[in-house]
Design an enzyme around this catalytic site. Sequence first.
Site, PDB file in Angstrom:
ATOM      1  CG  HIS A 270      37.160  56.881  24.300  1.00  0.00           C
ATOM      2  ND1 HIS A 270      35.761  56.523  24.552  1.00  0.00           N
ATOM      3  CD2 HIS A 270      37.999  55.567  24.161  1.00  0.00           C
ATOM      4  CE1 HIS A 270      35.228  55.481  24.730  1.00  0.00           C
ATOM      5  NE2 HIS A 270      36.807  54.721  24.554  1.00  0.00           N
ATOM      6  CG  ASP A 321      33.348  51.609  23.908  1.00  0.00           C
ATOM      7  OD1 ASP A 321      33.923  50.576  23.855  1.00  0.00           O
ATOM      8  OD2 ASP A 321      34.261  52.941  24.253  1.00  0.00           O
TER       9      ASP A 321
HETATM   10 ZN    ZN Z   1      37.332  51.104  23.266  1.00  0.00          ZN
END
Ligand code: ZN
Length: 422
Positions: A270, A321
């Site tokens: 991220h 993800d």
């Molecule tokens: Zn994750």
Amino acid sequence: VSRYWCEWAWLGGDLPTASVLLTVDEGRITAVEAGAAAGDATRLHGLTLPGFANAHSHAFHRALRGRTQSGEGSFWTWRDQMYRVAETLNPDSYFELARSTYAEMLAAGYTAVGEFHYLHHGPDGKPYDDPNAMSESLLAAAAEVGIRITLLDTLYLHGGIGPDGSYLPPNPVQRRFSDGSAAAWVARIGHLGTDGSRVRHGAAIHSVRAVDPAAMRVVRDRCGDGGIPIHIHLSEQPVENDQCRAAHGRTPAQLLADLGILGERLTAVHATHLTDSDISLLGTARVTACFCPTTERDLADGVGPSRHLVEAGARLAIGSDSHAVIDPFQEVGAVELNERLVTLIRGNHSVRSLLEAGTNNGYAALGWPEGGRVESGALADLVTVGLEPGIEPEHMMGWALFGTTTVGATIVAGEPIRTSTE
Ligand SMILES: [Zn+2]
């Protein structure tokens, strides 16, 4: 020994190469010959690329697809929905979910996956008879469909950081994630199998929310300096930055720097809400920043500073993800397209650098530095995509990344998983 003839192949430069004959032996590319005749080789029509690395996966989140995209909320309300799935799973259903998720990855052009695995224990938080039963389900699922996997067994201890800066106990669902102590995590993963031809092992720190600094040091020491990958969710939401500052007086990136965890073997997943100082720290340490744009937009996370990270020295990789979308071409393209939406500037990343993010950077981040390239000695992991008839060579890679991509063949370790272009 097997041989593949690629109508076009990307060999790492700015342009693809025509009529490339690849020789493959024991899972590796042993010869690359440009301008060659096909002969009796298996023909791959279109553009052949190294297979993509899905550097960040939670296989079970795929059960949320279609269930979480409507209605109002935030990352935190999405997390509540995800926890409701987590509390129902067992080793059998975890295997089934992972198998279908990994099969979908192969069909989409991913040939390697980094599984950020934290759903370790039974519903009451008690270990299964085999304390690695859930890990074994993931490895069995990967083996059955043929995808290369790096199991990133994840340390998860706490339920978050409270208003007074202290760590909270795990809630009833989070108890399934926690080993109780870093020492118990070390002991459990010590019973996992060793690396295999399509399996490697790494480690993950769930986040600064779930792991305290002393426990992070244990992960650092467990992985040593031998290049074992460490992954962490870093600064996905502003709230966790605020909590980290309140508890530790510094940002998550600064905390990792002070603990000696930043480095080339670290992947920051991220890396969304960063200060200029954070960007500089991550870049100087040559950390890999794994962007997951299709999930980050779904969860209302924000857009990370991908261009500034690269300019500072960081490498980019991609992951799907939560698997709201499984498509490496969308994922890689969105790194650039999101940057355009934020900066009003086009061309922040070259097509070549985006392909490198999706392939060799991701392989390296998963502990396979010999993968993600089409060259002699590299792992024979390949994906072939269809091309518009007559398209000029200088536009083929852009077509693959930004068009509607049709995957023809996926090959792992020299073995066709899926071929429809022979
Ligand atoms: Zn994750």
